[in-house]
Scaffold this active site. Structure first.
Site, PDB file in Angstrom:
ATOM      1  N   ASP A   1     -54.911 -13.114  23.988  1.00 28.76           N
ATOM      2  CA  ASP A   1     -55.962 -12.540  23.459  1.00 28.76           C
ATOM      3  C   ASP A   1     -57.313 -13.160  23.977  1.00 28.76           C
ATOM      4  OD1 ASP A   1     -54.922 -15.292  22.812  1.00 28.76           O
ATOM      5  OD2 ASP A   1     -56.414 -15.463  21.172  1.00 28.76           O
ATOM      6  N   GLU A   2     -58.288 -12.743  23.590  1.00 30.13           N
ATOM      7  CA  GLU A   2     -59.917 -13.123  24.002  1.00 30.13           C
ATOM      8  C   GLU A   2     -59.954 -13.484  25.392  1.00 30.13           C
ATOM      9  OE1 GLU A   2     -61.348 -15.093  19.983  1.00 30.13           O
ATOM     10  OE2 GLU A   2     -59.756 -16.465  20.921  1.00 30.13           O
ATOM     11  N   VAL A   3     -59.689 -12.958  26.354  1.00 31.91           N
ATOM     12  CA  VAL A   3     -59.828 -13.173  27.869  1.00 31.91           C
ATOM     13  C   VAL A   3     -61.460 -12.773  28.083  1.00 31.91           C
ATOM     14  CG1 VAL A   3     -58.976 -12.471  29.977  1.00 31.91           C
ATOM     15  CG2 VAL A   3     -57.537 -12.274  28.245  1.00 31.91           C
TER      16      VAL A   3
END
Ligand SMILES: *[C@@H]1O[C@H](CO)[C@@H](O)[C@H](O)[C@H]1NC(C)=O
Ligand SMILES: *[C@@H]1O[C@H](CO)[C@@H](O)[C@H](O)[C@H]1NC(C)=O
Ligand SMILES: *[C@@H]1O[C@H](CO)[C@@H](O)[C@H](O)[C@H]1NC(C)=O
Ligand SMILES: *[C@@H]1O[C@H](CO)[C@@H](O)[C@H](O)[C@H]1NC(C)=O
Length: 466
Positions: free
Chosen positions: A260-262
């Site tokens: 997630d959330e790169v």
């Protein structure tokens, strides 16, 4: 001859009758009910629970017997324990009761985050106890993240030496991890570890030189680091070795791989990454670079014989995943999670729901009600799609939570999620749930759990610590 059941009987005996004081030579549980007959239908009772474990249970109070599977029995024993009362003479009794029970979803999880704050081993074990009281059956251990790396790796000991808040006191040793896994197994709970990559890995950097992407300010490295560097062969060697260890340590078939959330800012600043993007023909689409990493990671995990769960971005970014991948839905914005559930299941993947169950978020009033009113299958889709929803998880992210407030923030609010995942969809009357949850909260206090109040009122057993 089943150690899991023996241990369970001992636990519940202590839980129910620890306070018992024999009076006038009479045992406070009397004579008629000293026997509980149990038939276990499935062999292999001392293995690890799995996604396929059946958890049904029948219990007939009058005949004092029940039948079901081991996992079902753990749940059934819990139910039994909640039915026992004491009369005015202090005698234990149970009303005539007939129960046929089974869970609606096979995956009923709770996420704890031990990176943003370290949670002592004892707090994790106590949480596993209360999970069992709530019939949660998956402990999702979000064990490492940006702020700290408390997992003591035998392959890469420097990770926790340099990445934990404190290398001696704020780590989980191999024996701590084994204790969590065994404690959970005895309670019918699976332990799924999450090692989130390529983002959320800042704490990995100091103990693994060369792993993270150096960010640039103009022409020069700025001295800060971004996500795992996806363009180096050494990265994949490292990831292979680490996950070889993790796969052996955690017996569950599934690993949670995050994804997630790169944040692409650092990758964009780095000239070597930009050159690689060009060479690969990725253009300016950094999602392609993320997918390049994730695909290689998934291949590594598959080759280790494990299955995987990933956060929804992996699906959103169209990474090619194995058809048996489980997609974990967590986002509420910008589109409602119901749409994501529809899309994920339409694409043929199994889905886990967490978006409406971030219990770390609190508000004034009875916010358990919103969690309770969620209907996981309320999205547009065929019945085949609905069948692909295997359950959900309540999440307790750790930004504002450590051992001082973990239990009150979790309980009894997480019970609302537990019931939603266990009970028939038709069980959703809020007033009825309030009465039962308030009563259950009092039972938790009696069991020494610092569960917070739902609203105005009192319990016969106020919290025992005071
Ligand atoms: C047993 O049933 C009576 C009558 O409904 C009820 O008042 C009592 O609370 C019940 N006891 C327990 C332990 O459930
Ligand atoms: C990385 O590995 C690939 C495939 O094994 C190989 O073709 C390439 O030369 C390697 N790159 C470096 C810099 O070692
Ligand atoms: C779901 O799929 C539709 C059609 O492909 C797309 O327009 C929409 O943005 C997707 N929704 C989410 C939340 O990804
Ligand atoms: C759920 O409850 C409804 C209504 O009581 C009942 O018709 C249905 O069979 C139940 N579903 C299951 C799986 O037991």
């Amino acid at each position: 001859g089943c150690a899991v059941l023996e241990a369970a009987f001992q636990r519940y005996w202590a839980l129910l009758f620890a306070a018992a004081r024999p009076t006038e030579n009479k045992q406070p549980w009397g004579t008629p009910c000293t026997q509980l007959l149990v038939f276990v239908a499935t062999p292999g009772c001392d293995g690890f629970p799995s996604l396929d474990s059946k958890e049904s249970c029948e219990y007939r109070g009058r005949e004092r017997e029940g039948k079901g599977t081991v996992c079902g029995f753990l749940a059934g024993l819990e139910t039994f324990s909640q039915l026992v009362g004491r009369d005015e003479n202090g005698m234990y009794y149970i009303n005539k009761t007939e129960i046929v029970d089974f869970p609606r979803f096979p995956h009923r999880g709770l996420l704890l985050d031990t990176s943003r704050h370290y949670l002592p081993l004892k707090a994790i074990l106590e949480t596993l106890d209360v999970m069992a009281y709530n019939k949660f059956n998956v402990f999702h251990w979000h064990i490492v993240d940006d702020p700290s790396f408390p997992y003591e790796s035998s392959t890469f000991p420097e990770l926790s030496k340099q990445g934990a808040f404190h290398a001696m006191t704020h780590v989980y040793t191999a024996s701590d991890v084994q204790m969590v896994i065994e404690y959970a197994r005895l309670r019918g709970i699976r332990v799924i570890a999450e090692f989130d990559t390529p983002g959320h890995t800042l704490s990995w950097g100091p103990g693994a030189p060369g792993l993270l992407t150096p960010c640039y300010l103009g022409k020069d490295p700025s001295g800060t680091y971004g996500p795992i560097n996806p363009i180096l062969n050494s990265t994949y060697q490292f990831v292979t070795s680490l996950f070889q260890e993790v796969s052996a340590v955690f017996p569950d078939f599934f690993l949670h791989l995050g994804g997630d959330e790169v944040d692409f800012t650092c990758w964009k600043s780095n000239p070597n990454i930009r050159a690689f993007m060009k060479e690969m023909g990725f253009g300016e689409d950094y999602k392609k670079l993320e997918s390049f990493y994730i695909q290689r990671l998934l291949d590594i995990i598959s080759s280790l014989g494990k299955g995987y769960i990933v956060w929804q971005e992996v699906f959103d970014n169209a990474v090619k995943v194995r058809p048996d991948t489980i997609i974990h839905v967590w986002k509420e914005n910008p589109t409602p999670y119901t749409e994501e559930m529809a899309n994920v299941t339409k694409a043929g993947y199994r889905a886990l729901l967490s978006a409406p169950w971030y219990l770390n978020r609190i508000s004034y009033g009875q916010d358990w009600m919103a969690a309770y009113q969620v209907e996981p299958l309320k999205f547009e889709g065929s019945s085949e799609q609905k069948d692909r929803v295997i359950g959900g998880e309540a999440c307790m992210w750790g930004e504002y939570v450590d051992v001082t407030n973990l239990a009150p923030r979790l309980w009894p609010r997480a019970g609302a999620v537990a019931e939603r995942l266990w009970s028939n969809a038709t069980v959703r009357d809020l007033q009825d749930a309030y009465v039962r949850l308030a009563d259950f909260r009092c039972k938790l206090l009696g069991r020494g759990v610092q569960a917070q109040p739902l609203f105005v009122g009192y319990c016969e057993n106020e919290f025992a610590g005071f």
